[in-house]
Write an enzyme that holds these catalytic residues in place. Sequence first.
Site, mmCIF file in Angstrom:
data_model
loop_
_atom_site.group_PDB
_atom_site.id
_atom_site.type_symbol
_atom_site.label_atom_id
_atom_site.label_comp_id
_atom_site.label_asym_id
_atom_site.label_seq_id
_atom_site.Cartn_x
_atom_site.Cartn_y
_atom_site.Cartn_z
ATOM 1 N N GLU A 230 -0.612 -5.813 2.123
ATOM 2 C CA GLU A 230 -0.335 -6.184 0.725
ATOM 3 C C GLU A 230 -0.928 -5.072 -0.128
ATOM 4 O O GLU A 230 -2.130 -5.044 -0.376
ATOM 5 C CB GLU A 230 -0.980 -7.538 0.405
ATOM 6 N N CYS A 264 -2.872 -6.380 -9.076
ATOM 7 C CA CYS A 264 -1.911 -5.555 -8.331
ATOM 8 C C CYS A 264 -0.503 -5.651 -8.904
ATOM 9 O O CYS A 264 0.249 -4.685 -8.860
ATOM 10 C CB CYS A 264 -1.901 -5.957 -6.858
HETATM 11 P P1 NAD Z 1 -11.274 -2.456 -1.903
HETATM 12 O O1 NAD Z 1 -11.937 -1.167 -2.187
HETATM 13 O O2 NAD Z 1 -12.015 -3.729 -2.109
HETATM 14 O O3 NAD Z 1 -10.724 -2.362 -0.413
HETATM 15 C C1 NAD Z 1 -10.045 -3.432 0.192
HETATM 16 C C2 NAD Z 1 -10.692 -3.722 1.524
HETATM 17 O O4 NAD Z 1 -10.570 -2.593 2.377
HETATM 18 C C3 NAD Z 1 -12.171 -4.051 1.407
HETATM 19 O O5 NAD Z 1 -12.440 -5.224 2.142
HETATM 20 C C4 NAD Z 1 -12.834 -2.822 1.975
HETATM 21 O O6 NAD Z 1 -14.061 -3.113 2.603
HETATM 22 C C5 NAD Z 1 -11.832 -2.315 2.970
HETATM 23 N N1 NAD Z 1 -11.935 -0.883 3.196
HETATM 24 C C6 NAD Z 1 -12.163 0.067 2.270
HETATM 25 N N2 NAD Z 1 -12.183 1.284 2.837
HETATM 26 C C7 NAD Z 1 -11.966 1.111 4.165
HETATM 27 C C8 NAD Z 1 -11.859 1.991 5.283
HETATM 28 N N3 NAD Z 1 -11.990 3.308 5.163
HETATM 29 N N4 NAD Z 1 -11.614 1.439 6.484
HETATM 30 C C9 NAD Z 1 -11.471 0.111 6.627
HETATM 31 N N5 NAD Z 1 -11.562 -0.760 5.600
HETATM 32 C C10 NAD Z 1 -11.808 -0.284 4.380
HETATM 33 O O7 NAD Z 1 -9.958 -2.648 -2.763
HETATM 34 P P2 NAD Z 1 -8.952 -1.546 -3.289
HETATM 35 O O8 NAD Z 1 -8.217 -0.935 -2.162
HETATM 36 O O9 NAD Z 1 -9.568 -0.688 -4.314
HETATM 37 O O10 NAD Z 1 -7.971 -2.569 -4.034
HETATM 38 C C11 NAD Z 1 -7.147 -2.134 -5.031
HETATM 39 C C12 NAD Z 1 -5.762 -1.871 -4.481
HETATM 40 O O11 NAD Z 1 -5.287 -3.052 -3.847
HETATM 41 C C13 NAD Z 1 -4.762 -1.558 -5.563
HETATM 42 O O12 NAD Z 1 -3.900 -0.560 -5.099
HETATM 43 C C14 NAD Z 1 -4.016 -2.861 -5.733
HETATM 44 O O13 NAD Z 1 -2.727 -2.726 -6.253
HETATM 45 C C15 NAD Z 1 -4.007 -3.373 -4.346
HETATM 46 N N6 NAD Z 1 -3.874 -4.826 -4.334
HETATM 47 C C16 NAD Z 1 -2.759 -5.354 -3.803
HETATM 48 C C17 NAD Z 1 -2.586 -6.730 -3.830
HETATM 49 C C18 NAD Z 1 -1.368 -7.381 -3.264
HETATM 50 O O14 NAD Z 1 -1.409 -8.590 -3.084
HETATM 51 N N7 NAD Z 1 -0.307 -6.658 -2.953
HETATM 52 C C19 NAD Z 1 -3.561 -7.544 -4.404
HETATM 53 C C20 NAD Z 1 -4.695 -6.948 -4.919
HETATM 54 C C21 NAD Z 1 -4.850 -5.585 -4.874
#
Ligand code: NAD
Length: 477
Positions: A230, A264
């Site tokens: 997602e 998102c």
């Molecule tokens: P985040 O930094 O919280 O990361 C998400 C998860 O990935 C966390 O649990 C984190 O610990 C893990 N993570 C981070 N780096 C990692 C790595 N190198 N290896 C393994 N796991 C790792 O969140 P984010 O990515 O900044 O979230 C924002 C993004 O998420 C935006 O692009 C947003 O559009 C997208 N998003 C999508 C949805 C959807 O439902 N489609 C919903 C919310 C957010």
Amino acid sequence: MRTSTGTSESVKNPESPEALPVDAAATVARLNATFATGRTKPLAWRTAQLRALRRLLVEQEAAFAAAFHTDLGKSATEAYTTEIGFTLNEIDHTLRHLDRWLRPRRVPVPLALRPAGARTVREPLGTVLVISPWNYPLQLALAPLVGAIAAGNCAVVKPSELAPATSAALAHWLPRALDPQAVAVVEGGVPETTALLEQRFDHVFYTGNGTVGRIVMAAAARHLTPVTLELGGKSPAVVEPGTDLATAARRIVWGKFMNAGQTCVAPDYVLAIGEAATALEPHLATAIREMYGTDPAQSADYGRIINERHFDRLSALLADGRIVTGGDHDRVTRYLAPTVLADVDPEAPVMREEIFGPVLPIVRVPDVDAAIAFITARDKPLALYAFTSSPTTKRRLTTETSSGALCFGAPNTHLAVPGLPFGGVGESGLGGYHGEHTIDTFSHTKSVLDKPLLADPLRLAYPPFTTRKSRLLRRFL
Ligand code: NAD
């Protein structure tokens, strides 16, 4: 890596969470062992878990609301509608329909294979991993968990370390409310998630950015584990002249600036056709004033940016256009005013990456053809929004563009329709969920064929083949 500890007064569990092992391999082994006993399969276990989760959210609403406020400055009302209330709706919808969703479904059998019965049966996958992000830190951890449990799985939930208060609250409460031998919360950041991804899961459900999405998919590929991704991206809001601009502006402002733009599916930018670009500007400014007052820094309903890194990234984007309204920012409180940027160059940095914050650029295109060309030249968005009164424009956007979802007249609301699968396409994601679609995600649909041994018209298909058999086979198959 931390798992939950402590006990709860209000939500009781027969088994003490204190005894939980703390490393990834042991956690997964423990849940696999639970799954192997068959305990998560009966409908009664699944519904009892969902009811316990429901009770927890109702009883601990204030504790979770305090955590969202600490992490994101979320107002209690917004937190209720987008986090607690949303998840309660998902639980209620699932409890209402689960029995029916789990019933075997009959499938017609071709004449040549009769007599026989054919049906599909949904079976749980085993132990699944849910990795969630910080922006809706409860909803995005628990909505997948609802379906994972409802489908009869064990689950590990890995909340985001960037929303530490909510992560701690989930780690504290979930093992007290739910069966701790079937559901585990693992807190932590990259090292902990990496350790989890080294384990063999039966499904990995990841919500977050595409860069990490690729890491998750590569790790899952080593075990041939299916993934749901997602992801995000730039979701445009097309505005055509002739539409009700005041209402369009109000809805865009509502969808964009909730959670301070860190949503998102928020409209990332306005793709305004012709004169709608300038005509929309005062309406957007008015709508922001109506919702957040003349000084949004004082509004209890306006959130804050998650951390300094994102604050710095977002404030650098303010130079990418003429500020119509907003622009104020304060690094100490991580406040960035709801901001509208006009005269934005499509090649400017603000148009290159997902904004994921309270900055709304307006890009002007001459006509619908140009709007469609603009959208299709870029990554497929998670959502495409359009404000138009033209059935032709609606039809063209439906057939000539591709996006996770397409919504006319309102942003963000499609994900609250449980019958609609929520997910992206291409760069915006892989797979979908919500309602019955979450059950699909966390189940294997097994084909079952049952053919009586009595009559055996199948003999026709057995060698040795004769001219007569061959003629009959060609006629009936
Ligand atoms: P985040 O930094 O919280 O990361 C998400 C998860 O990935 C966390 O649990 C984190 O610990 C893990 N993570 C981070 N780096 C990692 C790595 N190198 N290896 C393994 N796991 C790792 O969140 P984010 O990515 O900044 O979230 C924002 C993004 O998420 C935006 O692009 C947003 O559009 C997208 N998003 C999508 C949805 C959807 O439902 N489609 C919903 C919310 C957010």
